[in-house]
Enzyme design. Structure first.
Site, PDB file in Angstrom:
ATOM      1  N   ARG A 132       0.813  -1.230   0.000  1.00 10.28           N
ATOM      2  CA  ARG A 132       0.000   0.000   0.000  1.00 10.28           C
ATOM      3  C   ARG A 132       0.836   1.266   0.000  1.00 10.28           C
ATOM      4  NH1 ARG A 132      -3.539  -2.573   3.921  1.00 10.28           N
ATOM      5  NH2 ARG A 132      -5.135  -3.682   2.758  1.00 10.28           N
ATOM      6  N   LYS A 154       3.152  11.577 -11.291  1.00 10.42           N
ATOM      7  CA  LYS A 154       2.204  10.778 -12.094  1.00 10.42           C
ATOM      8  C   LYS A 154       2.884   9.445 -12.398  1.00 10.42           C
ATOM      9  CE  LYS A 154      -0.827  13.969 -14.594  1.00 10.42           C
ATOM     10  NZ  LYS A 154      -1.243  14.471 -15.935  1.00 10.42           N
ATOM     11  N   LYS A 237       7.978  22.717 -14.313  1.00  7.82           N
ATOM     12  CA  LYS A 237       7.098  21.618 -13.891  1.00  7.82           C
ATOM     13  C   LYS A 237       6.900  21.641 -12.375  1.00  7.82           C
ATOM     14  CE  LYS A 237       5.605  16.970 -14.452  1.00  7.82           C
ATOM     15  NZ  LYS A 237       5.604  15.737 -15.202  1.00  7.82           N
ATOM     16  N   GLU A 247      -3.888  17.728 -10.572  1.00  2.98           N
ATOM     17  CA  GLU A 247      -4.502  18.151 -11.827  1.00  2.98           C
ATOM     18  C   GLU A 247      -5.989  18.444 -11.698  1.00  2.98           C
ATOM     19  OE1 GLU A 247      -2.937  16.129 -15.465  1.00  2.98           O
ATOM     20  OE2 GLU A 247      -5.000  16.260 -16.143  1.00  2.98           O
ATOM     21  N   ARG A 251      -2.523  22.258 -13.789  1.00  2.00           N
ATOM     22  CA  ARG A 251      -1.555  21.212 -14.156  1.00  2.00           C
ATOM     23  C   ARG A 251      -1.897  20.636 -15.538  1.00  2.00           C
ATOM     24  NH1 ARG A 251       1.294  16.163 -10.887  1.00  2.00           N
ATOM     25  NH2 ARG A 251       2.360  15.405 -12.745  1.00  2.00           N
ATOM     26  N   ASN A 255      -0.347  18.989 -20.309  1.00  2.00           N
ATOM     27  CA  ASN A 255      -0.871  18.028 -21.282  1.00  2.00           C
ATOM     28  C   ASN A 255      -0.912  18.601 -22.691  1.00  2.00           C
ATOM     29  OD1 ASN A 255      -3.232  15.463 -21.227  1.00  2.00           O
ATOM     30  ND2 ASN A 255      -1.565  15.553 -19.749  1.00  2.00           N
ATOM     31  N   HIS A 258      -0.856  16.372 -25.764  1.00  2.00           N
ATOM     32  CA  HIS A 258      -1.013  14.984 -25.324  1.00  2.00           C
ATOM     33  C   HIS A 258      -2.354  14.368 -25.691  1.00  2.00           C
ATOM     34  CE1 HIS A 258       2.661  15.899 -23.221  1.00  2.00           C
ATOM     35  NE2 HIS A 258       2.749  14.666 -22.757  1.00  2.00           N
ATOM     36  N   HIS A 276       6.790   8.371 -27.353  1.00  2.00           N
ATOM     37  CA  HIS A 276       5.905   9.334 -26.671  1.00  2.00           C
ATOM     38  C   HIS A 276       6.236  10.776 -27.065  1.00  2.00           C
ATOM     39  CE1 HIS A 276       3.463  11.247 -23.599  1.00  2.00           C
ATOM     40  NE2 HIS A 276       4.531  11.935 -23.226  1.00  2.00           N
TER      41      HIS A 276
HETATM   42  N1  LIG Z   1       4.846  10.582 -15.373  1.00  2.00           N
HETATM   43  C1  LIG Z   1       4.955  11.649 -16.133  1.00  2.00           C
HETATM   44  O1  LIG Z   1       4.739  12.786 -15.705  1.00  2.00           O
HETATM   45  C2  LIG Z   1       5.392  11.481 -17.549  1.00  2.00           C
HETATM   46  C3  LIG Z   1       5.805  12.606 -18.284  1.00  2.00           C
HETATM   47  C4  LIG Z   1       6.222  12.424 -19.590  1.00  2.00           C
HETATM   48  C5  LIG Z   1       6.271  11.136 -20.143  1.00  2.00           C
HETATM   49  N2  LIG Z   1       5.895  10.088 -19.390  1.00  2.00           N
HETATM   50  C6  LIG Z   1       6.007   8.722 -19.927  1.00  2.00           C
HETATM   51  O2  LIG Z   1       7.378   8.479 -20.170  1.00  2.00           O
HETATM   52  C7  LIG Z   1       7.485   7.468 -21.184  1.00  2.00           C
HETATM   53  C8  LIG Z   1       8.522   7.883 -22.192  1.00  2.00           C
HETATM   54  O3  LIG Z   1       9.765   8.014 -21.540  1.00  2.00           O
HETATM   55  P1  LIG Z   1      11.126   7.932 -22.344  1.00  2.00           P
HETATM   56  O4  LIG Z   1      11.048   8.768 -23.552  1.00  2.00           O
HETATM   57  O5  LIG Z   1      12.216   8.151 -21.381  1.00  2.00           O
HETATM   58  O6  LIG Z   1      11.103   6.448 -22.871  1.00  2.00           O
HETATM   59  P2  LIG Z   1      11.782   5.100 -22.333  1.00  2.00           P
HETATM   60  O7  LIG Z   1      11.708   4.981 -20.890  1.00  2.00           O
HETATM   61  O8  LIG Z   1      11.238   4.023 -23.181  1.00  2.00           O
HETATM   62  O9  LIG Z   1      13.319   5.311 -22.702  1.00  2.00           O
HETATM   63  C9  LIG Z   1      13.661   5.506 -24.029  1.00  2.00           C
HETATM   64  C10 LIG Z   1      14.654   4.459 -24.552  1.00  2.00           C
HETATM   65  O10 LIG Z   1      15.957   4.911 -24.220  1.00  2.00           O
HETATM   66  C11 LIG Z   1      16.635   3.936 -23.454  1.00  2.00           C
HETATM   67  N3  LIG Z   1      17.438   4.684 -22.501  1.00  2.00           N
HETATM   68  C12 LIG Z   1      17.002   5.441 -21.482  1.00  2.00           C
HETATM   69  N4  LIG Z   1      18.033   6.054 -20.904  1.00  2.00           N
HETATM   70  C13 LIG Z   1      19.133   5.670 -21.571  1.00  2.00           C
HETATM   71  C14 LIG Z   1      20.503   5.992 -21.460  1.00  2.00           C
HETATM   72  N5  LIG Z   1      20.959   6.873 -20.573  1.00  2.00           N
HETATM   73  N6  LIG Z   1      21.383   5.386 -22.303  1.00  2.00           N
HETATM   74  C15 LIG Z   1      20.940   4.520 -23.255  1.00  2.00           C
HETATM   75  N7  LIG Z   1      19.639   4.195 -23.431  1.00  2.00           N
HETATM   76  C16 LIG Z   1      18.755   4.780 -22.586  1.00  2.00           C
HETATM   77  C17 LIG Z   1      15.585   3.057 -22.859  1.00  2.00           C
HETATM   78  O11 LIG Z   1      16.095   1.776 -22.613  1.00  2.00           O
HETATM   79  C18 LIG Z   1      14.530   3.056 -23.980  1.00  2.00           C
HETATM   80  O12 LIG Z   1      14.911   2.127 -24.960  1.00  2.00           O
HETATM   81  C19 LIG Z   1       6.118   7.311 -21.775  1.00  2.00           C
HETATM   82  O13 LIG Z   1       5.536   6.132 -21.294  1.00  2.00           O
HETATM   83  C20 LIG Z   1       5.365   8.511 -21.252  1.00  2.00           C
HETATM   84  O14 LIG Z   1       3.991   8.266 -21.142  1.00  2.00           O
HETATM   85  C21 LIG Z   1       5.457  10.226 -18.118  1.00  2.00           C
HETATM   86  O1  LIG Z   2       2.881  15.719 -15.434  1.00  2.00           O
HETATM   87  C1  LIG Z   2       1.879  15.985 -16.104  1.00  2.00           C
HETATM   88  O2  LIG Z   2       0.849  16.395 -15.571  1.00  2.00           O
HETATM   89  C2  LIG Z   2       1.879  15.798 -17.550  1.00  2.00           C
HETATM   90  O3  LIG Z   2       0.843  15.892 -18.187  1.00  2.00           O
HETATM   91  C3  LIG Z   2       3.185  15.493 -18.217  1.00  2.00           C
HETATM   92  C4  LIG Z   2       3.069  14.729 -19.510  1.00  2.00           C
HETATM   93  O4  LIG Z   2       4.231  15.033 -20.268  1.00  2.00           O
HETATM   94  C5  LIG Z   2       3.049  13.217 -19.322  1.00  2.00           C
HETATM   95  O5  LIG Z   2       3.154  12.570 -20.566  1.00  2.00           O
HETATM   96  C6  LIG Z   2       1.930  12.655 -18.495  1.00  2.00           C
HETATM   97  O6  LIG Z   2       2.161  11.294 -18.205  1.00  2.00           O
HETATM   98  C7  LIG Z   2       0.594  12.729 -19.200  1.00  2.00           C
HETATM   99  O7  LIG Z   2      -0.363  12.617 -18.234  1.00  2.00           O
HETATM  100  P1  LIG Z   2      -1.792  11.977 -18.467  1.00  2.00           P
HETATM  101  O8  LIG Z   2      -2.501  12.339 -17.215  1.00  2.00           O
HETATM  102  O9  LIG Z   2      -2.381  12.617 -19.688  1.00  2.00           O
HETATM  103  O10 LIG Z   2      -1.603  10.512 -18.625  1.00  2.00           O
HETATM  104 ZN   LIG Z   3       4.406  13.688 -21.963  1.00  2.00          ZN
END
Ligand SMILES: NC(=O)c1ccc[n+]([C@@H]2O[C@H](COP(=O)([O-])OP(=O)(O)OC[C@H]3O[C@@H](n4cnc5c(N)ncnc54)[C@H](O)[C@@H]3O)[C@@H](O)[C@H]2O)c1
Ligand SMILES: O=C(O)C(=O)C[C@@H](O)[C@H](O)[C@H](O)COP(=O)(O)O
Ligand SMILES: [Zn+2]
Length: 379
Positions: A132, A154, A237, A247, A251, A255, A258, A276
């Site tokens: 949890r 998130k 951010k 959000e 916030r 998006n 997105h 992404h």
């Molecule tokens: N939680 C949030 O607020 C938020 C915000 C934006 C995006 N996201 C999410 O993040 C994801 C995309 O993240 P991403 O673009 O980092 O993709 P990812 O995590 O898939 O990483 C991209 C690729 O690069 C590789 N990689 C990462 N770091 C590396 C390094 N230092 N050296 C070599 N290879 C490396 C990984 O293995 C992968 O193949 C999506 O799922 C998106 O929805 C979440």
């Molecule tokens: O942190 C946030 O809030 C964002 O919207 C950042 C985005 O870049 C990210 O991709 C986030 O995961 C999208 O949020 P979602 O709520 O649309 O899934």
């Molecule tokens: Zn994003």
């Protein structure tokens, strides 16, 4: 967090996400993975640490982080998943949670997300659910993760119904963004992360967008401009998250791009066809074109946005995405699952100009459909 270490390391930028008792630091700069043990041990002395990472990152950075944790008296257990968006799913989530339980990660222990946004979202959600809720630390290794996904809490996974539809808000207790990690990141991934950097300029910081137009090559090359771009993005951010953690209000501006982008990612099957950040680039260009079509911003602004994204090598149109995508009805169905939809009413982030984005509630589905048809027909 002691200030002493940062005084000894003037090359480290330290920001804070102000969330009361859940406030945390974001540290940005070189060599941080070598100091990860010392910095984490200050927060959780003697902890077991489940390091969730992916295979690419494990090959390059896991040994450094593991050694640093052991040297500081922590006990690491790596949990390695396959790279890529497909790992943000129920099956891999179950595997990660089981592995963390097998490693006896208890409530006073920690999960460490070492990787890009996929690992961060997956590990963060595992930490939120495990017993949890256990604390977690973000050690982002992609540009996207360093400027966006590691900050703000998130976490989650995708469902067959769409992107990020299952998850939790769960803030990390520390973010360690080691800028050296970006030296091993492939160019395509760096570019995809750059889309989220440009996003901060387009939302509410026109001077930053102008700076990126002039300095983007330096950001790609590394050095001070890159650190500045990461720090500016994280500061933007952190400010939004501090005032609207869950959000309920502005916030949602984060998006931008997105609503279109997530539908395209889902439409492309969460595959390597469309990363992404690439989807966000297309989505932001579309959000500005849609805004211009509605008379909200000038055509010139929409062209300026697309031109910059194209200049750095990002896609800006549906036609730039290889392979088949759903038709307009299919995209409309995917957009209907967006988490900003309320009682069926569509919400988009639109713009009155560069740096003048706003939340548009109750977007007319007929206008959206006509726009998507026009986008599809465009050459
Ligand atoms: N939680 C949030 O607020 C938020 C915000 C934006 C995006 N996201 C999410 O993040 C994801 C995309 O993240 P991403 O673009 O980092 O993709 P990812 O995590 O898939 O990483 C991209 C690729 O690069 C590789 N990689 C990462 N770091 C590396 C390094 N230092 N050296 C070599 N290879 C490396 C990984 O293995 C992968 O193949 C999506 O799922 C998106 O929805 C979440
Ligand atoms: O942190 C946030 O809030 C964002 O919207 C950042 C985005 O870049 C990210 O991709 C986030 O995961 C999208 O949020 P979602 O709520 O649309 O899934
Ligand atoms: Zn994003």
């Amino acid at each position: 967090m002691s200030h002493v270490a940062e005084e000894l390391r003037p090359d480290i930028t330290r920001l804070n996400v102000g969330l009361g008792e859940r406030a945390y630091d974001i540290l940005i700069g070189p060599g941080l993975f070598h100091e990860a043990g010392e910095r984490i041990a200050r927060l959780r002395p003697g902890a077991r640490v489940g390091i969730v990472t992916d295979r690419h990152v494990a090959e390059r950075h896991l040994a450094t982080v593991e050694a640093a944790l052991r040297a500081a008296g922590l006990t690491p257990t790596p949990v390695i998943v396959e790279p890529g968006e497909k790992s943000k799913c129920f099956r891999v989530f179950e595997e990660v949670v089981d592995a963390l339980l097998a490693a006896r990660i208890e409530r006073r222990d920690l999960v460490l997300a070492l990787g890009g946004g996929v690992v961060g979202d997956l590990a963060g959600f595992a930490a939120a659910a495990l017993r949890r809720g256990v604390d977690f630390v973000q050690a982002p290794t992609s540009l996207l993760a360093q400027v966006d996904s590691s900050v703000g809490g998130k976490t989650g996974i995708n469902s067959r119904h769409g992107k990020n539809l299952v998850g939790a808000f769960h803030q990390p207790i520390l973010v360690l963004a080691d800028s050296d990690a970006l030296d091993t990141l492939p160019l395509r991934e760096f570019r995809a992360g750059y889309a989220e950097v440009a996003k901060y300029g387009l939302i509410d910081n026109a001077p930053f967008f102008g700076w990126l137009e002039r300095k983007w090559q330096e950001v790609f090359e590394g050095g001070p401009a890159r650190i500045e771009a990461i720090a500016t993005s994280c500061a933007s951010k952190a400010a939004v998250v501090s005032r609207d953690e869950k959000e309920t209000g502005d916030r949602a501006l984060l998006n931008l791009g997105h609503t279109f982008g997530h539908a395209l990612e889902a439409g492309a099957g969460f595959s390597q066809r469309l990363l992404h950040g690439e989807a966000v680039a297309v989505g932001m260009a579309q959000a500005f074109r849609f805004s211009a079509r509605q008379g909200l911003c000038t055509q010139a602004d929409a062209v300026r946005v697309a031109t910059h994204l194209k200049t750095v090598g990002l896609p800006t149109r549906i036609q730039d995405i290889p392979g088949d995508l759903p038709d307009t009805d299919g995209l409309m169905d995917l957009i209907a699952q967006d988490k900003k939809v309320s009682r069926g009413a569509l919400t988009f982030i639109l713009a009155r100009g560069i740096g003048r984005s706003f939340i548009a509630r109750d977007v007319d589905p007929a206008e959206l459909r006509a726009f998507l048809e026009a986008e599809r027909a465009a050459i």
